[in-house]
Design an enzyme around this catalytic site. Structure first.
Site, short mmCIF file in Angstrom:
data_model
loop_
_atom_site.label_atom_id
_atom_site.label_comp_id
_atom_site.label_asym_id
_atom_site.label_seq_id
_atom_site.Cartn_x
_atom_site.Cartn_y
_atom_site.Cartn_z
N TYR A 177 -4.43 12.25 28.06
CA TYR A 177 -3.80 13.26 27.19
C TYR A 177 -4.04 14.64 27.79
CZ TYR A 177 -1.81 11.34 22.91
OH TYR A 177 -1.00 10.75 22.01
N GLU B 147 -2.44 17.94 26.35
CA GLU B 147 -1.69 18.99 25.64
C GLU B 147 -2.05 20.36 26.19
OE1 GLU B 147 -3.05 16.47 24.01
OE2 GLU B 147 -1.92 15.96 22.19
N ASP C 139 23.25 23.14 32.38
CA ASP C 139 22.72 21.77 32.36
C ASP C 139 23.24 21.09 33.62
OD1 ASP C 139 22.37 19.05 32.05
OD2 ASP C 139 22.87 19.03 29.92
N THR D 197 17.80 16.71 34.19
CA THR D 197 17.01 15.49 34.18
C THR D 197 16.57 15.25 35.63
OG1 THR D 197 19.06 14.23 34.37
CG2 THR D 197 18.09 14.40 32.17
N LYS E 49 18.63 11.31 37.98
CA LYS E 49 20.02 11.02 38.37
C LYS E 49 20.16 11.26 39.88
CE LYS E 49 21.91 11.82 33.75
NZ LYS E 49 21.12 12.69 32.87
N ARG F 37 12.40 8.96 35.25
CA ARG F 37 13.13 9.34 34.04
C ARG F 37 12.40 10.51 33.37
NH1 ARG F 37 17.33 6.92 31.90
NH2 ARG F 37 17.37 5.66 33.77
N1 DSN Z 1 23.31 9.22 29.50
C1 DSN Z 1 23.51 10.24 30.50
C2 DSN Z 1 24.68 9.96 31.36
O1 DSN Z 1 24.95 8.78 31.56
O2 DSN Z 1 25.32 10.86 31.86
C3 DSN Z 1 23.59 11.59 29.91
O3 DSN Z 1 22.53 11.77 29.04
#
Ligand code: DSN
Length: 416
Positions: A53, A55, A199, A225, A228, A234
């Site tokens: 942990y 925080e 984003d 994120t 990707k 993730r």
């Molecule tokens: N689920 C993601 C995507 O497939 O683009 C976006 O959050």
């Protein structure tokens, strides 16, 4: 990866992981938001760091025993800053939706007016979908794409911004195949006094590798994120100008989250190091080449692509002229081992659960080493499958062809 302990302790789960390994190895992954992370990233995510942990932030934690955790989190922060040229980075967001929510929580009051891209035009649920938290907590005004070009209508963005005077303009997408005019967005935001928020969850890898323009130098806040095109674990990060740093950090913790997932943050640190390596530039350049090639091979076979092509890793196709819905296409393609997702097209007359389109992309297949020749085969298999969704014999033949090709291209962490 070695799952010897899962195998002996939990054979049911082991069997399912083994089947998933087979699925990932023997099939073609075209979901544009998915990728294969490295074994080093997976080791970090499966490490003893999950026990801790922490925080707070490096140097200012609420529990003891942070001497190693601080080193790890600082590594992730410094590497992300270098990779994107960011002034301030928060590496703690659990994923994209919490990151976007933290940004709104940091910089807006409930009920404030915000602009975002409509969901069926390629926006995300956190960009103001009326039934989502973003749409309920804030007054989202939604812009869209031009009907003729399929590209974001910047004149409409300007008109709506002048009319509604939003406190924030969100630029970004989850199902949009074209590059974004960041400079124009920033000019519009400045003219109406709005905070600019980008984003880049889908294209962060392409931005980091220099094959797409970056909003980081212009925008107040940029989030992505990490799993990707960036090919990490993730999770998500938020980058911002120094003047917003305190508000963003407070909104992530304690505003929205508790203990950060330091095993994932270690995975992020590794992924950023990998993305700083020159070979990552070659990877993302090939992602783009593959997407352009796949798009042109599909168009040769009379697929109608939204915006007539792609600038990125992502392709959105309207299947109306093929006489199948997105749902039927997704199911038939699943049968042959080609994974993509059904998707709405702009102003789709059909429902999101059985929409008119499909969304596909090249980050994962490029990680496996596939190039233009394989994109041609993939387009051919997609076309044959979609044109023969009820021909079970043909579908099983295609499945064998797909498997034969896939076995030549390794997936990190999976032994053949
Ligand atoms: N689920 C993601 C995507 O497939 O683009 C976006 O959050």
């Amino acid at each position: 990866m070695n799952y010897e302990h899962i195998k002996s302790q939990d054979p049911d789960l082991f069997e399912t992981i083994t089947k998933e390994e087979e699925r990932q190895m023997e099939g073609i992954e075209l979901i544009p938001s998915e990728n294969y992370t490295s074994e080093a990233v997976m080791e970090a995510c499966g490490s003893i760091l999950t026990n801790k942990y922490s925080e707070g932030y490096p140097g200012k934690r609420y529990y003891g025993g942070q001497e190693n955790i601080d080193v790890i989190e600082n590594l992730a922060i410094e590497r992300a800053k270098k990779l994107f040229g960011a002034e301030h980075v928060n590496v703690q967001p659990y994923s994209g939706s919490p990151a976007n929510t933290a940004i709104y929580f940091a910089l807006l009051e409930f009920g404030d007016t915000v602009m975002g891209l409509k969901l069926d035009h390629g926006g995300h649920i956190t960009h103001g979908l009326p039934i989502a938290f973003s749409g309920k907590a804030y007054n989202f005004v939604q812009y869209g794409v031009n009907k003729e070009t399929g590209k974001i209508d910047m004149d409409e963005v300007y008109k709506l911004a002048k009319e509604h005077k939003p406190k924030m303009i969100v630029a970004g997408f989850t199902a949009y195949p074209r590059d974004i005019d960041w400079k124009r967005f920033k000019e519009i935001a400045d003219e109406v006094g709005a905070i600019s928020m980008a984003d880049i969850s889908h294209t962060a890898g392409l931005v980091a590798g220099g094959v797409l323009e970056s909003p980081v130098p212009y925008f107040d806040v940029v989030m992505t994120t990490t799993h990707k095109t960036l090919r990490g674990p993730r999770g998500a990060i938020i980058m911002c100008k120094e003047k917003y740093a305190k508000a963003i950090d407070r909104a992530v913790f304690p505003g929205l989250q508790g203990g950060p997932h330091e095993h994932t943050i270690a995975g992020k640190a590794i992924a950023f190091k990998e993305a700083l390596n020159p070979s990552f530039k070659e990877y993302v350049a090939q992602v783009k080449v593959n997407a352009a090639h796949l798009a042109s091979e599909l168009m040769k076979r009379d697929f109608k692509l939204i915006s007539d092509g792609t600038d990125t890793h992502l392709i959105l196709a309207d299947l109306t002229n093929k006489n199948v819905t997105g749902k039927i296409a997704q199911i038939a393609l699943d049968e042959v081992g080609i994974t993509l997702n059904k998707n709405t097209i702009p102003d789709d007359p059909r429902s999101p659960f059985d929409p008119s389109g499909i969304r596909l992309g090249t980050p994962a297949v490029t990680t496996r080493g596939m190039k233009e020749a394989e994109m041609e085969k993939i387009a051919e298999w997609i076309d044959r499958t979609i044109s023969n969704v009820e021909d079970e014999k043909l579908l099983s033949e295609i499945k064998e062809e797909v498997k034969e090709m896939c076995l030549k291209f390794p997936v990190p962490g999976i032994k053949i």
